[in-house]
Write a protein that holds these residues in place. Structure first.
Motif: not given
Length: 211
Positions: A26-30, A126-131, A141-147
């Protein structure tokens, strides 16, 4: 025929492994949690706010639950000023109910091991809404952690470990102990919240008290 069937199975497996996935944030996450103290309870549940804050707000949520995501977007911000003032602590109890929810709960907690629980929390909703279907795929999940800038190897080791599974199991047990049936389920100092309007009063100090 057996060889053909085996090739078919292997082919399906290859398609599954190569399924294109992304993990947008998401934009400005956190950003909205900036300045709020972070911690965990003795049970391992993530907390916003000081551990000695007199008002304890507990939220039983599932990452597979659309209403739980709505709560974080629409209701939780009501508490930010009270959390910042030291009056309220907010505890999230991530329960493993719904498709993909157990893995998502572990992912949030493992991100928390590296100081980014709340960022991963927002990414998951955010992913729950998109996918649909592969929402909480292990690779996403791993890609998100890396991001989010996390150490991916440490994150994946945490995901496979027993410690985080024990925290999720404690969340399930507490949900059942309180006789709950759905999420989100909210409590203020142990009393069930029936109307989110009750949250507004938490930012107002009691007469004679301090903010």
């Amino acid at each position: 025929v057996l060889v053909g069937a085996l090739v078919l199975v292997l082919g399906v497996g290859a398609v599954y492994v190569l399924l294109p996935l992304d993990a947008p944030l998401p934009d400005d996450v956190g950003a909205r949690y900036a300045g709020l103290e972070r911690g965990t309870t003795a049970e391992g549940f993530p907390r916003l706010g000081r551990a000695d804050a007199p008002i304890v707000v507990e939220d039983f949520s599932s990452y597979a639950c659309p209403h739980c995501g709505n709560f974080f977007d629409d209701e939780l911000p009501r508490l930010f000023s009270a959390i910042a003032s030291g009056r309220v602590q907010f505890v999230l109890i991530p329960v493993p109910f719904g498709r993909g929810a157990p893995a998502a709960a572990r992912a949030a907690l493992c991100a928390g091991e590296q100081g980014h629980f709340w960022e991963m929390n927002d990414a998951l909703f955010y992913w729950r809404e998109r996918f649909v279907g592969s929402t909480f795929h292990t690779r996403r999940l791993s890609m998100g952690a890396e991001a989010l800038g996390l150490d991916r190897d440490a994150f994946e080791a945490c995901m496979d470990g027993s410690a985080v599974r024990q925290v999720v199991e404690r969340a399930r047990n507490e949900f059942e102990r309180r006789g709950l049936r759905g999420t989100p389920s909210l409590f203020i100092n142990g009393e069930r919240v029936r109307d989110y309007a009750e949250l507004d009063a938490l930012s107002v100090p009691e007469s004679g008290g301090s903010a």
